[in-house]
Write a protein that holds these residues in place. Structure first.
Motif, PDB file in Angstrom:
ATOM      1  N   SER A 141      -3.025   3.504  -3.698  1.00 57.80           N
ATOM      2  CA  SER A 141      -1.588   3.672  -3.378  1.00 57.80           C
ATOM      3  C   SER A 141      -1.285   4.974  -2.902  1.00 57.80           C
ATOM      4  O   SER A 141      -1.735   6.039  -3.246  1.00 57.80           O
ATOM      5  CB  SER A 141      -1.007   3.314  -4.716  1.00 57.80           C
ATOM      6  N   SER A 142      -0.064   5.040  -2.659  1.00 56.86           N
ATOM      7  CA  SER A 142       0.672   6.405  -2.098  1.00 56.86           C
ATOM      8  C   SER A 142       1.506   7.201  -3.255  1.00 56.86           C
ATOM      9  O   SER A 142       2.079   6.283  -3.979  1.00 56.86           O
ATOM     10  CB  SER A 142       1.682   6.089  -0.679  1.00 56.86           C
ATOM     11  N   ILE A 174       3.464   4.552   7.606  1.00 55.46           N
ATOM     12  CA  ILE A 174       2.157   4.845   7.589  1.00 55.46           C
ATOM     13  C   ILE A 174       1.654   5.152   9.183  1.00 55.46           C
ATOM     14  O   ILE A 174       2.084   4.229   9.969  1.00 55.46           O
ATOM     15  CB  ILE A 174       1.311   3.467   7.291  1.00 55.46           C
ATOM     16  N   ILE A 229      -4.590   3.649   9.679  1.00 58.86           N
ATOM     17  CA  ILE A 229      -5.551   3.333   8.577  1.00 58.86           C
ATOM     18  C   ILE A 229      -6.847   3.119   9.059  1.00 58.86           C
ATOM     19  O   ILE A 229      -7.137   2.472  10.196  1.00 58.86           O
ATOM     20  CB  ILE A 229      -5.053   1.863   8.092  1.00 58.86           C
ATOM     21  N   ARG A 241      -6.967  -4.794   2.503  1.00 57.86           N
ATOM     22  CA  ARG A 241      -6.019  -3.816   2.940  1.00 57.86           C
ATOM     23  C   ARG A 241      -4.676  -4.474   2.841  1.00 57.86           C
ATOM     24  O   ARG A 241      -4.637  -5.565   3.442  1.00 57.86           O
ATOM     25  CB  ARG A 241      -6.499  -3.020   4.469  1.00 57.86           C
ATOM     26  N   ALA A 266      -1.742  -3.118   3.973  1.00 62.29           N
ATOM     27  CA  ALA A 266      -0.625  -2.663   4.613  1.00 62.29           C
ATOM     28  C   ALA A 266      -1.291  -2.591   5.943  1.00 62.29           C
ATOM     29  O   ALA A 266      -2.433  -2.504   6.257  1.00 62.29           O
ATOM     30  CB  ALA A 266      -0.081  -1.264   4.004  1.00 62.29           C
ATOM     31  N   ALA A 302       4.986   3.178   3.188  1.00 62.38           N
ATOM     32  CA  ALA A 302       4.326   3.362   1.962  1.00 62.38           C
ATOM     33  C   ALA A 302       5.218   3.688   0.900  1.00 62.38           C
ATOM     34  O   ALA A 302       5.823   4.741   1.127  1.00 62.38           O
ATOM     35  CB  ALA A 302       3.052   4.208   1.952  1.00 62.38           C
ATOM     36  N   LEU A 324      -1.842  -0.261  -1.240  1.00 63.99           N
ATOM     37  CA  LEU A 324      -2.394  -0.035   0.121  1.00 63.99           C
ATOM     38  C   LEU A 324      -3.862  -0.759   0.460  1.00 63.99           C
ATOM     39  O   LEU A 324      -4.073  -1.442   1.615  1.00 63.99           O
ATOM     40  CB  LEU A 324      -2.233   1.275   0.694  1.00 63.99           C
TER      41      LEU A 324
END
Length: 347
Positions: A71-72, A78, A81, A189, A191, A197, A203
């Motif tokens: 997680s952020s 974002i 990725i 995933r 997101a 985020a 995430l």
């Protein structure tokens, strides 16, 4: 007469129709009953009764021992990725990148603030040094020297605060690059690039594919005889393999509803195993007598198991319920046969 004739004709026609349907007007064929098949005594195999240790097969599930949710710590968009579900990653590998232009601007501002305070502190230290020299020669009062000292001390505190603010800004910039905390495999995933985020939101999810164990619930009568470090056999039907697994943990509290204990059995490293797979754990359950027959003598009819047994009237078919394989091509029969029965090859 006409009124009576019509009902009589109808009744006669109905009787003829019933007789026709019953087959009174067709030739009867005598049943051709075949004589009972002869029994080949050489091909018959007697049911074997043996006594030995048995195990209870319990349903279980393969789970990841080492798993983590990515997680952020920032509220940011974002940008990129770099992995997808199923990818293998190394520890420290870059997974996600967040927008960081505003964070870098704050870091530059903090750097400028540090340089500004350092310059003022250098000037204050020089003033303090001159004030101390002038005070020693009696040219300035003590209050002027103390004021210069206090000014230098205040700027030193400002410099410490500015450096802490710079470290905080640089840490925030590093938080914009999310790296893998473990070496493992990406499960999913949650997101996509362009999403925002938020702190704590999921995430990515990762797990270590080489640290898997099986979780099973064992009834209390069997669980009390188990110990950590004990080796149990685990069957995974999806990969058609069996493993010798070691009991890693026994949760010391029973489920009050099922009266069972949760055990966790460590599996060897195997790339074919995945979390969530169905497994069966073979738990020792003491000794008892078992009836065994060759597995090749058992046939499957749909979802039923059938054997052919030699009797006085010939070979007859019986439905049986099977237990666990006993090794060496033998299988346990729970019901449908009795000791002494002779089993024939499938007809």
């Amino acid at each position: 007469m006409k009124k009576l004739l019509l009902p009589v004709v109808a009744i006669v026609g109905l009787l003829l129709l019933v007789a026709l349907m019953a087959g009174y007007f067709s030739d009867k064929i005598e049943p051709d009953l075949a004589p009972p098949a002869s029994i080949d005594d050489a091909a018959a195999v007697a049911v074997t009764v043996v006594r030995g240790p048995v195990s209870e097969s319990l349903p279980a599930s393969v789970e990841a021992r080492e798993t983590t949710i990515i997680s952020s710590r920032l509220l940011a968009r974002i940008i990129r990725i770099n992995v997808r579900a199923g990818d293998y990653v190394e520890q420290g590998q870059l997974l996600l990148e967040l927008e960081k232009s505003d964070l870098e601007a704050r870091a530059r501002q903090a750097e400028d603030q540090v340089r500004s305070v350092e310059a003022r502190l250098n000037e204050a230290r020089q003033n303090l040094k001159r004030a101390q020299e002038l005070h020693q020669r009696g040219l300035i009062a003590v209050a002027d020297r103390d004021a210069a000292s206090a000014d230098a001390a205040s700027l030193e505190a400002d410099l410490s605060s500015a450096r802490q603010a710079l470290e905080e800004a640089q840490t925030a910039v590093r938080f914009s690059e999310i790296r893998s905390p473990i070496a493992g495999r990406v499960v999913d995933r949650f997101a996509e690039p362009g999403d925002t985020a938020s702190p704590g939101s999921k995430l990515l999810s990762l797990y270590n594919p080489f640290s898997l164990w099986v979780e099973a619930r064992v009834r209390e009568q069997l669980a009390l005889s188990l110990q950590t470090g004990q080796v149990l056999r685990v069957d995974v039907p999806a990969v058609e393999k069996s493993y010798d697994a070691i009991i890693e943990e026994i949760v010391p509290a029973a489920d009050p509803g099922a009266r069972s204990f949760l055990i966790k059995v460590m599996l060897p490293a195997e790339r074919d195993l995945l979390p969530g797979m169905y497994a069966r754990v073979q738990v020792p359950a003491g000794e008892r007598s078992r009836m065994l027959v060759p597995a090749e003598r058992v046939a499957e009819v749909g979802q039923l198991n059938v054997v052919w047994v030699a009797g006085e009237a010939g070979v007859v078919r019986r439905f049986v319920r099977l237990g666990q394989p006993a090794g060496e091509g033998m299988v346990e029969v729970i019901s449908g046969l009795a000791p002494g029965d002779r089993v024939m090859p499938p007809q």
